[in-house]
Design a protein around this motif. Structure first.
Motif, PDB file in Angstrom:
ATOM      1  N   UNK A   1      13.630  -5.024  97.087  1.00  0.00           N
ATOM      2  CA  UNK A   1      15.086  -5.027  97.006  1.00  0.00           C
ATOM      3  C   UNK A   1      15.577  -3.617  97.321  1.00  0.00           C
ATOM      4  N   UNK A   2      15.774  -3.349  98.604  1.00  0.00           N
ATOM      5  CA  UNK A   2      16.197  -2.007  99.019  1.00  0.00           C
ATOM      6  C   UNK A   2      17.563  -1.627  98.473  1.00  0.00           C
ATOM      7  N   UNK A   3      18.391  -2.619  98.203  1.00  0.00           N
ATOM      8  CA  UNK A   3      19.728  -2.339  97.680  1.00  0.00           C
ATOM      9  C   UNK A   3      19.674  -1.792  96.253  1.00  0.00           C
ATOM     10  N   UNK A   4      18.536  -1.903  95.594  1.00  0.00           N
ATOM     11  CA  UNK A   4      18.358  -1.384  94.242  1.00  0.00           C
ATOM     12  C   UNK A   4      17.359  -0.232  94.260  1.00  0.00           C
TER      13      UNK A   4
ATOM     14  N   UNK B   1      17.513   5.807 107.011  1.00  0.00           N
ATOM     15  CA  UNK B   1      18.416   6.690 107.746  1.00  0.00           C
ATOM     16  C   UNK B   1      19.794   6.762 107.130  1.00  0.00           C
ATOM     17  N   UNK B   2      19.885   6.526 105.839  1.00  0.00           N
ATOM     18  CA  UNK B   2      21.154   6.577 105.123  1.00  0.00           C
ATOM     19  C   UNK B   2      21.131   5.638 103.930  1.00  0.00           C
ATOM     20  N   UNK B   3      22.230   5.618 103.192  1.00  0.00           N
ATOM     21  CA  UNK B   3      22.296   4.779 102.001  1.00  0.00           C
ATOM     22  C   UNK B   3      22.874   3.396 102.335  1.00  0.00           C
ATOM     23  N   UNK B   4      22.712   2.484 101.415  1.00  0.00           N
ATOM     24  CA  UNK B   4      23.148   1.098 101.632  1.00  0.00           C
ATOM     25  C   UNK B   4      24.649   0.992 101.849  1.00  0.00           C
ATOM     26  N   UNK B   5      25.411   1.880 101.244  1.00  0.00           N
ATOM     27  CA  UNK B   5      26.873   1.835 101.401  1.00  0.00           C
ATOM     28  C   UNK B   5      27.305   2.125 102.830  1.00  0.00           C
ATOM     29  N   UNK B   6      26.588   2.995 103.514  1.00  0.00           N
ATOM     30  CA  UNK B   6      26.986   3.384 104.870  1.00  0.00           C
ATOM     31  C   UNK B   6      26.147   2.728 105.961  1.00  0.00           C
TER      32      UNK B   6
END
Length: 173
Positions: A86-89, A104-109
């Motif tokens: 679960x990459x989102x966590x 290459x960045x966070x889940x938000x972007x």
């Protein structure tokens, strides 16, 4: 994992493309090497467990993703040990910055990237998956395995979650 510094050698999407290209190459050499592609089993631990589970789910990546492949190798069996599924966590991993570096960045972007690479977000029809996870794991929380199982009910051919409680490997299925 004890990585430090910027991820300069495996920028997005290099790791994913390398895994996909390696697996798909088996289709090219299958006849010459007498490979039975119906018997491919992927096994991975931690980040490798993530990649193994992801690789078996590639056929459900959105067509507009740079990781989309029209004919990925079909993987029917996976064993993931303490996998990051679960990459989102990423906060459930002891080094969440490594997930951000991989993606290459966070889940938000980078939401589309995460959707294309998060095993819990992809369909898993036809996969027989065994998740093995230690209940005392301090590197990758057991919550990862629980979320995956809850989120993929009905999407996986067969899933088995095995718990290890200590060195005696007391497992339940």
């Amino acid at each position: 994992m004890d990585a430090v510094g910027e991820n300069i050698k495996a920028r997005w999407p290099a790791s994913f493309k390398d895994v996909a290209d390696g697996l798909d190459h088996l289709q090219t050499i299958a006849d010459e090497e007498s490979l039975d592609l119906n018997r491919v089993l992927l096994i991975g631990h931690s980040a490798g467990g993530h990649l193994a589970t992801w690789a078996a789910s590639r056929d459900s990546i959105a067509q507009d993703s740079e990781l989309y492949d029209e004919n990925p190798l079909t993987i029917q069996r996976v064993i993931s040990i303490a996998a990051i599924v679960n990459l989102f966590a990423a906060n459930e991993v002891d080094q969440p910055e490594q997930v951000s570096r991989l993606m290459g960045g966070c889940a938000n972007t980078k939401r589309a990237r995460y959707l294309a690479c998060d095993p819990s977000s992809l369909s898993h029809e036809g996969i027989n998956l065994t998740l093995i996870h230690g209940v005392q794991d301090t590197c990758v929380s057991i919550k990862q395995a629980h979320y995956y199982c809850d989120n993929t009910k009905g999407k996986v051919n067969k899933i088995c979650l095995l718990y290890t409680s200590d060195a005696a490997d007391d497992m339940q299925c």
